[in-house]
Design a protein around this motif. Structure first.
Motif, PDB file in Angstrom:
ATOM      1  N   THR A   4       0.837  -1.194   0.000  1.00 62.84           N
ATOM      2  CA  THR A   4       0.000   0.000   0.000  1.00 62.84           C
ATOM      3  C   THR A   4       0.872   1.243   0.000  1.00 62.84           C
ATOM      4  OG1 THR A   4      -1.724  -1.162   1.228  1.00 62.84           O
ATOM      5  CG2 THR A   4      -1.817   1.233   1.223  1.00 62.84           C
ATOM      6  N   LYS A   5       0.530   2.199  -0.854  1.00 64.54           N
ATOM      7  CA  LYS A   5       1.320   3.419  -0.991  1.00 64.54           C
ATOM      8  C   LYS A   5       0.832   4.495  -0.028  1.00 64.54           C
ATOM      9  CE  LYS A   5       2.408   2.441  -5.840  1.00 64.54           C
ATOM     10  NZ  LYS A   5       1.971   1.041  -5.740  1.00 64.54           N
ATOM     11  N   LEU A  10      -0.359   8.348  -3.497  1.00 65.83           N
ATOM     12  CA  LEU A  10      -1.661   8.055  -4.106  1.00 65.83           C
ATOM     13  C   LEU A  10      -2.304   9.308  -4.694  1.00 65.83           C
ATOM     14  CD1 LEU A  10      -2.998   5.604  -1.385  1.00 65.83           C
ATOM     15  CD2 LEU A  10      -2.508   5.020  -3.774  1.00 65.83           C
ATOM     16  N   GLU A 157      -4.923   4.905   3.904  1.00 65.10           N
ATOM     17  CA  GLU A 157      -4.106   4.558   2.734  1.00 65.10           C
ATOM     18  C   GLU A 157      -4.636   3.310   2.045  1.00 65.10           C
ATOM     19  OE1 GLU A 157       0.073   6.455   4.507  1.00 65.10           O
ATOM     20  OE2 GLU A 157      -0.268   4.288   4.543  1.00 65.10           O
ATOM     21  N   ARG A 158      -5.044   2.327   2.837  1.00 69.72           N
ATOM     22  CA  ARG A 158      -5.564   1.079   2.261  1.00 69.72           C
ATOM     23  C   ARG A 158      -6.860   1.335   1.488  1.00 69.72           C
ATOM     24  NH1 ARG A 158      -5.925  -2.381  -0.465  1.00 69.72           N
ATOM     25  NH2 ARG A 158      -6.381  -4.583  -0.136  1.00 69.72           N
ATOM     26  N   HIS A 161      -5.994   3.474  -1.704  1.00 69.19           N
ATOM     27  CA  HIS A 161      -5.207   2.638  -2.609  1.00 69.19           C
ATOM     28  C   HIS A 161      -6.110   1.681  -3.390  1.00 69.19           C
ATOM     29  CE1 HIS A 161      -2.569  -0.720  -3.805  1.00 69.19           C
ATOM     30  NE2 HIS A 161      -1.583   0.154  -3.792  1.00 69.19           N
ATOM     31  N   SER A 162      -7.080   1.087  -2.708  1.00 75.19           N
ATOM     32  CA  SER A 162      -7.926   0.085  -3.361  1.00 75.19           C
ATOM     33  C   SER A 162      -8.747   0.684  -4.494  1.00 75.19           C
ATOM     34  CB  SER A 162      -8.841  -0.587  -2.332  1.00 75.19           C
ATOM     35  OG  SER A 162      -9.812   0.312  -1.847  1.00 75.19           O
ATOM     36  N   CYS A 165      -6.109   2.362  -7.378  1.00 73.70           N
ATOM     37  CA  CYS A 165      -5.472   1.272  -8.129  1.00 73.70           C
ATOM     38  C   CYS A 165      -6.482   0.268  -8.673  1.00 73.70           C
ATOM     39  CB  CYS A 165      -4.453   0.563  -7.240  1.00 73.70           C
ATOM     40  SG  CYS A 165      -3.090   1.635  -6.712  1.00 73.70           S
TER      41      CYS A 165
END
Length: 308
Positions: A4-5, A10, A157-158, A161-162, A165
């Motif tokens: 995770t970035k 992001l 972030e998670r 990110h999901s 991305c």
């Protein structure tokens, strides 16, 4: 396994994929049935931009900074690694002092419906009831601004990110993530509520007496057996009430309150970081720095540099 970035990274990935339709508060919606995730980009300086919330609105800075203005002359700087919650049917006005096309200000928001908030609150009342003297969990999250923990940062972030991305399980990630965010907000509200009870009447319950003692003795080692006697309950019941109401043990609560107090003291700039560490009972500045970094994902000096 995909790493995770960071929110800053992001934000750049998001802007690479989105052509701005306007320069101030350009909104991109990543839709979901449970909650609405939006990313706002601002590319030029602006003042008093209105943001209204029909439902509860959770905000997290990704890059840059904002100045948030609320009712009654309220004003605060809003930075990355902080949470800002706007209550339903409320509003804020926002300044963007540093935004440019080369260094845009980017923020993510989660709009959480009342039904979702109430559903989780009902679960709390069934599974983790408060002491009867304190009433029930209530879905009444007011405007809130705080430096959030590293765990909350990783959760945000998670989620982002999901969607940025385009992961296949992004809706599931958001479902679990929103539930955890609500739980964290309710825990924060319960701490605020308990501290208010302590200031008004510390003898209201055994739990408020225990919290009052901790609050008055943050710099001293905690005697849990003595705390249980003060609260007129067994050690196991004391732990149970802390876990159910505050989500942590008495020792963990003291540690959290020390670090929250440290944030306020460092932000004020009145004392040195070394003085803050000793005033709050840490054995040495290195120990304080490690604990602070574990909770907030940055050292005390890095935190101080954001304000001074």
């Amino acid at each position: 396994m995909t790493t995770t970035k960071t929110l800053s990274t992001l934000a750049g990935m998001h802007r690479d994929n989105v052509a701005p339709g306007k320069l101030i508060e350009n909104r991109t919606v990543y839709a979901s049935d449970l909650a609405e995730l939006s990313v706002y980009d601002t590319y030029e300086s602006a003042k008093r931009v209105l943001l209204e919330a029909d439902e509860l609105l959770y905000c997290g800075m990704m890059t840059g900074r904002k100045i948030m203005h609320g009712k009654g002359g309220y004003s605060t700087e809003f930075l990355p690694h902080e949470s800002f919650v706007i209550a339903p049917n409320s509003f804020v006005e926002i300044d963007f002092p540093d935004a440019t096309q080369d260094t845009p200000t980017t923020c993510m928001t989660l709009e959480i419906p009342r039904e979702t908030l109430k559903k989780l609150t009902d679960q709390f009342n069934l599974q983790q009831a408060m002491p009867k003297e304190l009433g029930e969990w209530a879905p009444q999250v007011n405007q809130m601004h705080l430096a959030h923990t590293e765990a909350t940062q990783q959760l945000l972030e998670r989620i982002v990110h999901s969607f940025v991305c385009k992961e296949d399980d992004r809706d599931l990630v958001l479902t679990f993530g929103v539930n955890e965010l609500i739980a964290r907000m309710l825990r924060h509200e319960s701490r605020t509520f308990l501290l208010n009870c302590v200031s008004e009447d510390p003898t209201k319950s055994g739990l408020t007496q225990a919290v009052a003692h901790i609050e008055a003795n943050l710099a001293r080692p905690l005697d849990v057996d003595g705390l249980a006697r003060l609260a007129c309950m067994s050690r196991s019941k004391l732990y149970s009430q802390f876990r159910n109401t505050l989500g942590c043990s008495p020792v963990e609560f003291q540690q959290r309150r020390r670090l929250e107090k440290a944030c306020s003291m460092i932000r004020s700039g009145v004392q040195s970081i070394t003085a803050v560490s000793y005033d709050l009972g840490f054995s040495n500045p290195s120990h304080f720095s490690r604990r602070f970094h574990q909770m907030y994902g940055m050292t005390p000096r890095e935190f101080a540099a954001r304000f001074h």
